[in-house]
Design a protein around this motif. Structure first.
Motif, PDB file in Angstrom:
ATOM      1  N   CYS A 241       1.344  -1.067  -0.406  1.00 53.68           N
ATOM      2  CA  CYS A 241      -0.237   0.233   0.196  1.00 53.68           C
ATOM      3  C   CYS A 241       0.404   1.502  -0.014  1.00 53.68           C
ATOM      4  CB  CYS A 241      -0.840   0.024   1.584  1.00 53.68           C
ATOM      5  SG  CYS A 241      -2.390  -1.262   1.039  1.00 53.68           S
ATOM      6  N   GLU A 242       2.247   0.826   0.771  1.00 61.94           N
ATOM      7  CA  GLU A 242       2.925   2.844   0.855  1.00 61.94           C
ATOM      8  C   GLU A 242       3.813   2.280  -0.315  1.00 61.94           C
ATOM      9  OE1 GLU A 242       6.470   3.590   3.167  1.00 61.94           O
ATOM     10  OE2 GLU A 242       5.466   2.282   3.873  1.00 61.94           O
ATOM     11  N   TRP A 356      12.766  -9.004   5.090  1.00 57.93           N
ATOM     12  CA  TRP A 356      12.783 -10.070   3.951  1.00 57.93           C
ATOM     13  C   TRP A 356      11.528  -9.987   3.365  1.00 57.93           C
ATOM     14  CZ3 TRP A 356      12.093 -13.333  -0.425  1.00 57.93           C
ATOM     15  CH2 TRP A 356      13.679 -12.856  -0.985  1.00 57.93           C
ATOM     16  N   ILE A 357      10.352 -10.280   3.815  1.00 56.99           N
ATOM     17  CA  ILE A 357       9.200 -10.063   3.452  1.00 56.99           C
ATOM     18  C   ILE A 357       8.567  -9.378   2.930  1.00 56.99           C
ATOM     19  CG2 ILE A 357       6.991 -11.684   3.694  1.00 56.99           C
ATOM     20  CD1 ILE A 357       7.917 -13.276   5.465  1.00 56.99           C
ATOM     21  N   GLY A 358       8.855  -7.798   3.803  1.00 59.89           N
ATOM     22  CA  GLY A 358       7.938  -7.040   3.346  1.00 59.89           C
ATOM     23  C   GLY A 358       9.081  -6.286   3.009  1.00 59.89           C
ATOM     24  N   TYR A 359      10.306  -6.415   2.602  1.00 60.47           N
ATOM     25  CA  TYR A 359      10.969  -5.307   1.782  1.00 60.47           C
ATOM     26  C   TYR A 359      10.219  -6.017  -0.170  1.00 60.47           C
ATOM     27  CZ  TYR A 359      13.460  -2.333   3.847  1.00 60.47           C
ATOM     28  OH  TYR A 359      14.302  -0.753   5.463  1.00 60.47           O
ATOM     29  N   GLY A 360       9.893  -6.909  -0.257  1.00 55.90           N
ATOM     30  CA  GLY A 360       9.049  -7.702  -0.976  1.00 55.90           C
ATOM     31  C   GLY A 360       7.871  -6.422  -1.949  1.00 55.90           C
ATOM     32  N   ALA A 361       7.427  -6.523  -1.451  1.00 48.59           N
ATOM     33  CA  ALA A 361       6.684  -4.769  -2.014  1.00 48.59           C
ATOM     34  C   ALA A 361       7.730  -3.774  -3.106  1.00 48.59           C
ATOM     35  CB  ALA A 361       6.522  -4.392  -0.782  1.00 48.59           C
ATOM     36  N   PHE A 362       8.514  -4.348  -2.800  1.00 52.03           N
ATOM     37  CA  PHE A 362       9.268  -2.916  -2.850  1.00 52.03           C
ATOM     38  C   PHE A 362      10.017  -3.439  -4.447  1.00 52.03           C
ATOM     39  CE2 PHE A 362       9.358  -1.620   0.978  1.00 52.03           C
ATOM     40  CZ  PHE A 362       8.581  -0.100   0.796  1.00 52.03           C
ATOM     41  N   PHE A 363       9.968  -4.419  -4.937  1.00 46.13           N
ATOM     42  CA  PHE A 363      10.331  -5.415  -6.115  1.00 46.13           C
ATOM     43  C   PHE A 363       8.833  -5.680  -6.798  1.00 46.13           C
ATOM     44  CE2 PHE A 363      13.096  -5.913  -2.626  1.00 46.13           C
ATOM     45  CZ  PHE A 363      14.279  -5.587  -3.539  1.00 46.13           C
ATOM     46  N   ALA A 365       5.887  -4.882  -6.787  1.00 48.87           N
ATOM     47  CA  ALA A 365       5.037  -3.357  -6.847  1.00 48.87           C
ATOM     48  C   ALA A 365       5.245  -2.466  -7.900  1.00 48.87           C
ATOM     49  CB  ALA A 365       4.798  -2.799  -5.312  1.00 48.87           C
ATOM     50  N   PRO A 366       5.935  -1.898  -8.145  1.00 49.49           N
ATOM     51  CA  PRO A 366       6.419  -1.345  -9.400  1.00 49.49           C
ATOM     52  C   PRO A 366       5.948  -2.178 -11.075  1.00 49.49           C
ATOM     53  CG  PRO A 366       8.339  -1.458  -8.051  1.00 49.49           C
ATOM     54  CD  PRO A 366       7.477  -2.172  -7.321  1.00 49.49           C
ATOM     55  N   PRO A 367       6.489  -3.483 -10.702  1.00 49.73           N
ATOM     56  CA  PRO A 367       6.144  -4.245 -12.775  1.00 49.73           C
ATOM     57  C   PRO A 367       4.577  -4.630 -12.496  1.00 49.73           C
ATOM     58  CG  PRO A 367       7.997  -5.193 -11.261  1.00 49.73           C
ATOM     59  CD  PRO A 367       7.597  -4.286 -10.659  1.00 49.73           C
ATOM     60  N   VAL A 368       4.087  -5.220 -11.534  1.00 48.83           N
ATOM     61  CA  VAL A 368       2.908  -6.016 -11.035  1.00 48.83           C
ATOM     62  C   VAL A 368       1.372  -4.156 -11.519  1.00 48.83           C
ATOM     63  CG1 VAL A 368       1.096  -6.445  -9.372  1.00 48.83           C
ATOM     64  CG2 VAL A 368       3.345  -7.389  -9.955  1.00 48.83           C
ATOM     65  N   VAL A 369       2.294  -3.397 -10.902  1.00 46.32           N
ATOM     66  CA  VAL A 369       1.328  -1.698 -11.764  1.00 46.32           C
ATOM     67  C   VAL A 369       1.489  -1.290 -12.394  1.00 46.32           C
ATOM     68  CG1 VAL A 369       0.961   0.287 -10.183  1.00 46.32           C
ATOM     69  CG2 VAL A 369       1.324  -1.407  -8.809  1.00 46.32           C
ATOM     70  N   VAL A 385      -4.604  -1.553  -4.404  1.00 44.45           N
ATOM     71  CA  VAL A 385      -4.424  -1.497  -2.358  1.00 44.45           C
ATOM     72  C   VAL A 385      -5.206  -1.859  -2.001  1.00 44.45           C
ATOM     73  CG1 VAL A 385      -4.504   0.451  -1.400  1.00 44.45           C
ATOM     74  CG2 VAL A 385      -3.663   0.690  -3.365  1.00 44.45           C
ATOM     75  N   VAL A 386      -6.570  -1.898  -2.656  1.00 42.00           N
ATOM     76  CA  VAL A 386      -7.831  -2.714  -1.632  1.00 42.00           C
ATOM     77  C   VAL A 386      -7.330  -4.798  -1.545  1.00 42.00           C
ATOM     78  CG1 VAL A 386     -10.633  -3.496  -2.135  1.00 42.00           C
ATOM     79  CG2 VAL A 386      -9.482  -1.346  -3.125  1.00 42.00           C
ATOM     80  N   VAL A 387      -7.198  -4.908  -2.609  1.00 42.39           N
ATOM     81  CA  VAL A 387      -7.142  -6.474  -2.184  1.00 42.39           C
ATOM     82  C   VAL A 387      -5.731  -6.771  -1.144  1.00 42.39           C
ATOM     83  CG1 VAL A 387      -5.784  -7.834  -3.696  1.00 42.39           C
ATOM     84  CG2 VAL A 387      -7.300  -6.827  -4.924  1.00 42.39           C
ATOM     85  N   ALA A 388      -4.680  -5.713  -0.828  1.00 47.06           N
ATOM     86  CA  ALA A 388      -3.787  -5.859  -0.310  1.00 47.06           C
ATOM     87  C   ALA A 388      -3.717  -5.511   1.017  1.00 47.06           C
ATOM     88  CB  ALA A 388      -2.648  -4.599  -0.500  1.00 47.06           C
ATOM     89  N   SER A 389      -4.984  -4.930   1.140  1.00 46.39           N
ATOM     90  CA  SER A 389      -5.370  -4.113   2.512  1.00 46.39           C
ATOM     91  C   SER A 389      -6.315  -5.074   2.589  1.00 46.39           C
ATOM     92  CB  SER A 389      -6.826  -3.200   2.152  1.00 46.39           C
ATOM     93  OG  SER A 389      -5.972  -1.717   2.047  1.00 46.39           O
ATOM     94  N   LEU A 390      -6.807  -5.683   2.661  1.00 51.03           N
ATOM     95  CA  LEU A 390      -7.758  -7.602   2.585  1.00 51.03           C
ATOM     96  C   LEU A 390      -6.783  -8.433   2.761  1.00 51.03           C
ATOM     97  CD1 LEU A 390     -10.102  -7.242  -0.012  1.00 51.03           C
ATOM     98  CD2 LEU A 390     -10.821  -6.760   2.166  1.00 51.03           C
ATOM     99  N   ILE A 391      -5.889  -8.309   2.806  1.00 46.89           N
ATOM    100  CA  ILE A 391      -4.951  -9.638   3.043  1.00 46.89           C
ATOM    101  C   ILE A 391      -5.013  -9.098   3.767  1.00 46.89           C
ATOM    102  CG2 ILE A 391      -2.671 -10.588   2.265  1.00 46.89           C
ATOM    103  CD1 ILE A 391      -3.245 -10.326  -0.395  1.00 46.89           C
TER     104      ILE A 391
END
Length: 413
Positions: A241-242, A356-363, A365-369, A385-391
């Protein structure tokens, strides 16, 4: 009787609490300062190296790769030598990286800059684990949720670093010169804070033999623990989300709502200010609601903010949505670090796994979005972002304190 040498030794009344809090605040803030100082000058660095945007994108993979190496390395290092020494090593690595980057920029040599960025990622990975473990220890011994406030200082440091980058750019100060000043400030900040940081390894603050029995978790063991992995997924969800806001919010306001670039920048500024304020006041909320409930509520706040940004056409409501989005994402990372550090002896290993898991977002997110934007448009892509928040709503239960989880298990039995 030998006088305890560590502020966290058993039975020792910790009198340097104020100094320790100030020291860790400085450590978090300087970490953010180095990041903001570099990120704000990426366009100028691209021009200095005469790279295309695509080539710059490849170059920027280097710090990500370095961070993925530094995080697990940081877990092992903190477990062996304690957060203070690990933090100093991380700061040395980061400063050395800045020097390498400066050298590459002065000589307009992209491979040298890439090496520096990779080393920067390793240093920041060590730094990240060490400061979160140190903050977790402080939080545990103070009895209050302090990590949100510490992460607020990191966000504030990032804002200051970015602001310095804007001023440097406006006054035609070169990227190399700015990074020299950043390196000097980083060294000065860490050296001033180091004497007040916890010195020992995990055994330094064990309160019982029962705690000592938990000090044997390996990195592989931690990856097999459902609670640790679910905490990591919670952090990942909030980090997504961030990260999506950091990379795409301004663009979505410009291309999706057809607003000016100034409005796009304003929307992101409101987001980051709300995030910082949320972290600054997050301890009060956590004390009242508990970790899991707080994260569930904030995940719903993120959903509300994102939906306002996506579907509202009124500028005030869009900006309000940006604020809600920032406020909602504010506590995911610090609460995850706090939960991972619940068992002091194994905190370093678990914090490194969760990071390590959390920082995966920064890898990811850019190509997926970017793909979603190409396929559906900038505003519909933000529904991710809504999907990530539901997770996060589903996995937030994992952040409950271990005592509550054990009590719940016993009541079920």
């Amino acid at each position: 009787m030998r006088r305890p040498t560590n502020m966290f030794d058993r039975g020792h009344r910790w009198r340097g609490k104020g100094r320790a809090v100030a020291a860790i605040v400085i450590v978090f803030a300087v970490n953010g300062l180095t990041l903001g100082s570099w990120v704000s000058r990426v366009p100028a660095a691209r021009d200095t190296l005469d790279l295309t945007t695509a080539e710059m994108g490849v170059l920027l993979l280097a710090p990500g790769i370095g961070t993925l190496i530094g995080l697990p390395l940081g877990g092992h290092l903190v477990a062996r030598v304690g957060p203070r020494k690990a933090l100093l090593l991380g700061a040395v690595g980061t400063t050395t990286a800045l020097i390498a980057m400066i050298s590459g920029l002065v000589g307009a040599t992209a491979p040298v800059v890439a090496f520096g960025l990779g080393l920067y990622g390793v240093g920041i990975g060590l730094w990240d684990v060490a400061m979160n473990v140190a903050g977790g220890r402080l939080e545990k011994h103070s009895g209050r949720p302090l990590l949100p406030m510490l992460h607020a200082s990191l966000s504030l440091g990032t804002i200051i670093g970015s602001g310095a980058g804007v001023i440097a750019s406006a006054t035609s100060v070169s990227v190399a010169t700015q990074l020299i000043l950043t390196a000097v400030l980083a060294v000065a900040g860490v050296l001033s804070a180091a004497p007040s940081l916890p010195r020992g390894g995990p055994e330094a603050d064990l309160s019982s033999r029962a705690d000592a029995q938990h000090g044997k978790v390996s990195l592989i063991d931690a990856w097999k623990e459902p609670r640790t992995v679910f905490i990591g997924l919670t952090v990942l969800a909030f980090a997504l989300c961030e990260g999506i806001a950091s990379n795409w919010l301004a663009l979505a306001l410009v291309d999706g709502h057809h607003r000016s670039e100034t409005i796009g920048a304003l929307g992101y500024a409101i987001f980051i200010v709300a995030l910082t304020l949320g972290r600054g006041g997050g301890s009060v909320i956590i004390e009242r609601l508990g970790r899991a409930v707080t994260l569930r509520v904030l995940a719903v706040v993120v959903i509300g903010g994102a939906l306002l940004v996506i579907y509202s056409n009124h500028l005030v409501l869009i900006m309000f949505g940006c604020a809600l989005w920032g406020l909602g994402t504010s506590l995911g990372f610090p609460v995850g670090m706090s939960a991972a550090a619940d068992e002091t002896a194994d905190a370093a290993i678990r914090v490194s796994v969760v990071s390590w898991i959390g920082y995966g977002a920064f890898f990811c997110a850019p190509p997926v979005v970017a793909y979603l934007i190409e396929r559906f448009g900038p505003l519909p892509a933000l529904l991710s972002v809504v999907v990530a928040s539901l997770i996060a709503v589903v996995t937030a239960h994992s952040t409950r304190p271990l005592a509550q989880i054990k009590d719940a298990d016993q009541s079920v039995r």
